[in-house]
Design a protein around this motif. Sequence first.
Motif, PDB file in Angstrom:
ATOM      1  N   ALA A  53       0.836  -1.206   0.000  1.00 14.95           N
ATOM      2  CA  ALA A  53       0.000   0.000   0.000  1.00 14.95           C
ATOM      3  C   ALA A  53       0.871   1.256   0.000  1.00 14.95           C
ATOM      4  CB  ALA A  53      -0.929  -0.015   1.211  1.00 14.95           C
ATOM      5  N   ALA A  54       1.966   1.227   0.769  1.00 20.36           N
ATOM      6  CA  ALA A  54       2.881   2.382   0.821  1.00 20.36           C
ATOM      7  C   ALA A  54       3.547   2.602  -0.535  1.00 20.36           C
ATOM      8  CB  ALA A  54       3.933   2.151   1.905  1.00 20.36           C
ATOM      9  N   LYS A  55       3.956   1.512  -1.185  1.00 20.01           N
ATOM     10  CA  LYS A  55       4.583   1.623  -2.519  1.00 20.01           C
ATOM     11  C   LYS A  55       3.597   2.179  -3.538  1.00 20.01           C
ATOM     12  CE  LYS A  55       7.902  -2.221  -2.372  1.00 20.01           C
ATOM     13  NZ  LYS A  55       8.181  -3.542  -2.936  1.00 20.01           N
ATOM     14  N   VAL A  56       2.355   1.675  -3.482  1.00 18.78           N
ATOM     15  CA  VAL A  56       1.321   2.152  -4.416  1.00 18.78           C
ATOM     16  C   VAL A  56       1.103   3.650  -4.218  1.00 18.78           C
ATOM     17  CG1 VAL A  56      -1.145   2.031  -4.981  1.00 18.78           C
ATOM     18  CG2 VAL A  56       0.162  -0.087  -4.670  1.00 18.78           C
ATOM     19  N   LYS A  57       1.072   4.076  -2.977  1.00 20.30           N
ATOM     20  CA  LYS A  57       0.880   5.502  -2.680  1.00 20.30           C
ATOM     21  C   LYS A  57       1.993   6.339  -3.296  1.00 20.30           C
ATOM     22  CE  LYS A  57      -0.446   8.498   1.168  1.00 20.30           C
ATOM     23  NZ  LYS A  57      -0.654   8.579   2.621  1.00 20.30           N
ATOM     24  N   ALA A  58       3.227   5.834  -3.183  1.00 17.07           N
ATOM     25  CA  ALA A  58       4.379   6.555  -3.731  1.00 17.07           C
ATOM     26  C   ALA A  58       4.379   6.555  -5.255  1.00 17.07           C
ATOM     27  CB  ALA A  58       5.665   5.922  -3.206  1.00 17.07           C
TER      28      ALA A  58
ATOM     29  N   ALA B 160      -7.867  -1.542   6.535  1.00 18.62           N
ATOM     30  CA  ALA B 160      -7.538  -0.182   6.076  1.00 18.62           C
ATOM     31  C   ALA B 160      -6.644  -0.239   4.844  1.00 18.62           C
ATOM     32  CB  ALA B 160      -6.856   0.597   7.199  1.00 18.62           C
ATOM     33  N   ASP B 161      -5.703  -1.199   4.817  1.00 15.78           N
ATOM     34  CA  ASP B 161      -4.832  -1.348   3.639  1.00 15.78           C
ATOM     35  C   ASP B 161      -5.630  -1.806   2.424  1.00 15.78           C
ATOM     36  OD1 ASP B 161      -2.499  -0.545   4.947  1.00 15.78           O
ATOM     37  OD2 ASP B 161      -2.026  -2.583   5.613  1.00 15.78           O
ATOM     38  N   MET B 162      -6.576  -2.745   2.631  1.00  8.33           N
ATOM     39  CA  MET B 162      -7.438  -3.188   1.531  1.00  8.33           C
ATOM     40  C   MET B 162      -8.306  -2.027   1.048  1.00  8.33           C
ATOM     41  SD  MET B 162      -8.555  -6.881   3.182  1.00  8.33           S
ATOM     42  CE  MET B 162      -9.832  -7.289   2.000  1.00  8.33           C
ATOM     43  N   ARG B 163      -8.795  -1.263   1.996  1.00 12.28           N
ATOM     44  CA  ARG B 163      -9.667  -0.125   1.678  1.00 12.28           C
ATOM     45  C   ARG B 163      -8.903   0.956   0.917  1.00 12.28           C
ATOM     46  NH1 ARG B 163     -14.425   1.502   0.245  1.00 12.28           N
ATOM     47  NH2 ARG B 163     -15.330   3.241   1.392  1.00 12.28           N
ATOM     48  N   PHE B 164      -7.634   1.152   1.246  1.00 14.92           N
ATOM     49  CA  PHE B 164      -6.812   2.142   0.533  1.00 14.92           C
ATOM     50  C   PHE B 164      -6.744   1.801  -0.956  1.00 14.92           C
ATOM     51  CE2 PHE B 164      -2.598   2.905  -1.342  1.00 14.92           C
ATOM     52  CZ  PHE B 164      -2.628   4.297  -1.405  1.00 14.92           C
TER      53      PHE B 164
ATOM     54  N   LEU C  86     -13.468  -9.266  -3.459  1.00 12.30           N
ATOM     55  CA  LEU C  86     -14.630  -8.372  -3.345  1.00 12.30           C
ATOM     56  C   LEU C  86     -14.200  -6.919  -3.172  1.00 12.30           C
ATOM     57  CD1 LEU C  86     -16.973 -10.448  -0.965  1.00 12.30           C
ATOM     58  CD2 LEU C  86     -17.149 -10.232  -3.448  1.00 12.30           C
ATOM     59  N   ALA C  87     -12.989  -6.705  -2.641  1.00 13.63           N
ATOM     60  CA  ALA C  87     -12.477  -5.341  -2.461  1.00 13.63           C
ATOM     61  C   ALA C  87     -11.947  -4.760  -3.770  1.00 13.63           C
ATOM     62  CB  ALA C  87     -11.379  -5.334  -1.401  1.00 13.63           C
ATOM     63  N   CYS C  88     -11.933  -5.576  -4.821  1.00 11.02           N
ATOM     64  CA  CYS C  88     -11.527  -5.105  -6.154  1.00 11.02           C
ATOM     65  C   CYS C  88     -12.751  -4.607  -6.920  1.00 11.02           C
ATOM     66  CB  CYS C  88     -10.843  -6.234  -6.926  1.00 11.02           C
ATOM     67  SG  CYS C  88      -9.334  -6.832  -6.127  1.00 11.02           S
ATOM     68  N   HIS C  89     -12.516  -3.852  -7.995  1.00 15.89           N
ATOM     69  CA  HIS C  89     -13.625  -3.290  -8.777  1.00 15.89           C
ATOM     70  C   HIS C  89     -14.163  -4.265  -9.813  1.00 15.89           C
ATOM     71  CE1 HIS C  89     -11.096   0.227  -7.480  1.00 15.89           C
ATOM     72  NE2 HIS C  89     -12.267   0.523  -6.946  1.00 15.89           N
ATOM     73  N   HIS C  90     -13.377  -5.293 -10.126  1.00 14.16           N
ATOM     74  CA  HIS C  90     -13.746  -6.233 -11.181  1.00 14.16           C
ATOM     75  C   HIS C  90     -13.103  -7.577 -10.847  1.00 14.16           C
ATOM     76  CE1 HIS C  90     -15.396  -6.848 -15.227  1.00 14.16           C
ATOM     77  NE2 HIS C  90     -14.314  -7.528 -15.542  1.00 14.16           N
ATOM     78  N   ARG C  91     -13.813  -8.673 -11.144  1.00 17.09           N
ATOM     79  CA  ARG C  91     -13.300  -9.995 -10.821  1.00 17.09           C
ATOM     80  C   ARG C  91     -13.393 -10.912 -12.038  1.00 17.09           C
ATOM     81  NH1 ARG C  91     -15.156  -7.327  -7.074  1.00 17.09           N
ATOM     82  NH2 ARG C  91     -17.219  -7.364  -8.033  1.00 17.09           N
ATOM     83  N   VAL C  92     -12.237 -11.415 -12.450  1.00 18.28           N
ATOM     84  CA  VAL C  92     -12.161 -12.382 -13.549  1.00 18.28           C
ATOM     85  C   VAL C  92     -11.677 -13.698 -12.952  1.00 18.28           C
ATOM     86  CG1 VAL C  92     -11.213 -12.903 -15.823  1.00 18.28           C
ATOM     87  CG2 VAL C  92     -11.458 -10.518 -15.104  1.00 18.28           C
ATOM     88  N   VAL C  93     -12.388 -14.787 -13.246  1.00 13.01           N
ATOM     89  CA  VAL C  93     -12.010 -16.084 -12.657  1.00 13.01           C
ATOM     90  C   VAL C  93     -11.862 -17.128 -13.755  1.00 13.01           C
ATOM     91  CG1 VAL C  93     -14.427 -16.740 -12.196  1.00 13.01           C
ATOM     92  CG2 VAL C  93     -12.593 -17.800 -10.870  1.00 13.01           C
ATOM     93  N   LEU C  94     -10.912 -18.038 -13.573  1.00 18.49           N
ATOM     94  CA  LEU C  94     -10.735 -19.145 -14.517  1.00 18.49           C
ATOM     95  C   LEU C  94     -11.982 -20.018 -14.520  1.00 18.49           C
ATOM     96  CD1 LEU C  94      -7.130 -20.635 -14.107  1.00 18.49           C
ATOM     97  CD2 LEU C  94      -8.095 -19.535 -16.118  1.00 18.49           C
TER      98      LEU C  94
END
Length: 716
Positions: free
Chosen positions: A40-45, A91-95, A120-128
Motif C-alpha cells: 500500500a505504501a509503494k502504491v501511494k508513492a 484499512a490497507d485493503m480499503r486504501f 470483493l475489495a476489487c472493482h472487477h473480478r475475472v475467474v478461470l
Amino acid sequence: MSAIRYDLGSDQILTLTIDMPGQSANTMNAAFREALTDTAAKVKADLDKIRGIVITSAKKTFFAGGDLTELHKVTREDAQTFEDMVNGLKADMRFLETIGKPVVAAINGSALGGGLEIALACHHRVVLNDESIQLGLPEVTLGLLPGGGGTQRLPRMIGLEAAFPYLMEGKKVNPNAALKAGIVNELAESPDEMMAMARSFIEANPTCQQPWDQKGFKFPGGAPHHPAMAQKLAIAPAMLKQKTRGCYPAPERILSAAVEGAQVDFDNGSLIETRYFAELVIGQVAKNMTGTFWFQLNAIKAGGSRPEGVARETFRKVGVLGAGMMGAGIAYSTATRGIEVVLKDVSVENAEKGKRYSETLLAKKVSRGRMTEEQKADILSRITPTDSAGNLDGCDLVIEAVFEDSDLKATVTREAEPKLAPNGIFASNTSTIPITQLAEASARPDHFIGLHFFSPVDKMQLVEIIVGEKTSDDTLARAFDYVQQIGKIPIVVNDSRGFFTSRVFGTFVNEGISMLGEGIHPASIENAGLLAGMPVGPLAISDEVSMTLMQHIRDQSKKDTEAAGGTWHPHPAEAVIDQMVNEQGRKGKAAGAGFYDYPENGKKHLWPELERLYVDTDKASSVALQDLKDRILFIQAIETVRCLEEGVLRTVEDANIGSIFGIGYAPWTGGAIQFINQYGVRAFTERARELAQQHGDRFAPPRLLLEKAEANALFS
C-alpha cells in the motif's frame, strides 16, 4: 522475500502477485499483513505512474483465507489488540479500493474466506472457468464470520437476501454459479486470457469507484429500512434461531453485522463487522469448532492413525456381500471413485436391485446438471451384480454387509475369502459384533478388519476402522487407504462390542427412551435433544434405526456376553422398547409406526398414545430442560471417556471426529471429548456425580475422568 510481488510494467499496469514464502497456499497471516502494508505504501508513492492494478496468485489456489493457527490462539485479553490488527489490515485493503484507479482480481484458483474478501475489495473480478474452483465465505462452518469486509461488501454487491446463504450457511459455488450470482464479472478459459481480460478492464475504465462509494448508492433488493426488506428482516432472527437452536452464535452475529452495517456508511459498517468478528474469535464455540473441524480433522486426513512403513495401496476391484441398503451404498461410494465393484447377494434379482440404488442416485445428479449420461453409464458399468462367489475372484478387498448375525457372517466369510487376491483384505461392516469374534471364521485373521460404514453411505462421511486382536498393521494401513480412496474420513478404533460409535450412539437413544419410561413428555425429550445440538431427537432416531433391530442387537450382545461368562445388566430403556414392539406392535419408521406416527399424506408426529402409556404429569411439568440436555450430552461424553480408558479409542482426535461425523454429537461442542474440555474437566466430573446420584451409575465418572479431574488436566 515479500509475500506480495510488485511488478509495475511499462504499460503502467501494476501486477501484485500473492506468493507466501514456504507455504503451499496463501493465508492472511502476519507476513501477508506486513507485505500488504508495504505494498500500500509503494502504491501511494507510485500512484502517478499507475493506471491500474491486477491482483493474482502464484499458488494453485488464489487465496485460502485467514490463518486459523493465529486465530485459535487469540484470547479475551487480546481482543483490543486483535481488533486493531484486523482494522489495520482492512484499512490497507480499503486504501487500494479507494485510490480511484481500477483494481482487478485475476482469480486463478479457489478463493475462500479472506481470499474472496480480497477479490470483493476489487472493482472487477475475472475467474478461470474451472469446475474445481470454489468461491465462498465458509467461516461460519468454523464458528466465525467473514472479518475482512465480507459481511459488508457482498450484501452491497448482490443484496442482503442473496448474500445470506453465502454468509450464514457458508455456501460455496463454482465459477459459473458465481457469475450468475453476480459475485464475479467474467470467466476466462486460460490464465493468459484471464490476465488479458483484467488488462482490458483497466484500459476501458481509467477511473473506478465502488458502487457503495458513489453518491446515491442504493442497496440491491432494498436496504433494511425498505418496507419489503424490513418485513423479511423482522422474522429473520426467529427463523435463524429455529435453525441454530441457539447453539451457534456465528450466524446470529453475521446477521447483526450485515444488517447493522447496511444502515451506516461502509467504513462504519466495517468497524461493526470487526467488533462481532473479535467476539466470535475469542468465544468458546469457535475454539471448539476450529480445533476439531480444522486441526483435528486435518491430522486424521494426513494419516495420523495410519501405521508407518507400509506402501500406499490403490484398490482396483472390491467385492461387496449383501445388496441391501448398506451394501448398495458401499458399492455406489466405491464405484463413483473409479473402482470395479462386484455386488453379490443370494439372487441376481436382489443384486440388481442393489445396483438400481446407484442408478437412482446418479440419475438425480444428471437431472441437476452435475453429471452427463455418459459419466453415469461409466460408473454403472463398474458395478457387476451377481449371485455367484466366482465373480469375486481377484478382489483386493471384500466387504461383507449382510444382516447383523454372527453365524451368517461366518458363512459368507468362508465362502468369499478364498476368492481374494493373494494379499487381499476381508472386511466386515458390522456395527456391533467384535471383529476378533468374527475373524474366527477367517483362514487369515491377520487380513481381517472391520469397516463400519454409516447409513446412508452416500451421505455419511465417516468410516470406523476396527482393528481385531490379530489384524496386522499392513491390513490396517491398506484399509485406511481404501477409505481415503473413496473420499471418506477414517477413524481407527480397537475391538470391543459396539466399538466406539455404536456404543456411544446406544447411550444417546437409550437415555432418551429411559426418560420416556420415567414419565417425561416425549416432546420435551425430543426438543431437549435438538436444543442440545443433536441433529434429531432420540425417539425419532430410534424409529429410523428400528426398535426391532435394537432388540436384535441387544439379544445378540446379551447372548455373546453370557457365552463369554459375563453378566448382562439390562438398561432401563429395554422395558420400554419391548413394550413398544411386543405389546403395542410399534417397531419403527420402516414398519409405519414407532414412537412417531407416519401418515401417508402429512408430516410425522409423536404417537399420541405415548402420553397415556408413559407420561407422569407432575414429573413432566417439573423437569428442567437443562437437566434433559445435560443427560443427553453427558451420557455420550462419559461413554466416550470409557472407550478411551479401555483402549477402544486410540486418540482424542478420533473421539471428537467420530462422535460428530458418526453419530451427530452436537457439532458446536467440537466433539464428545472437547465438550468435557470446554465445560471444565473438574466441573464436568462434579456434574456427572450429580447425574449419577439422580439417575444411576451409568453417569458415574470413569477412572480416567477422575484422574484428569484430580490433575486438572485436559484430554489431549
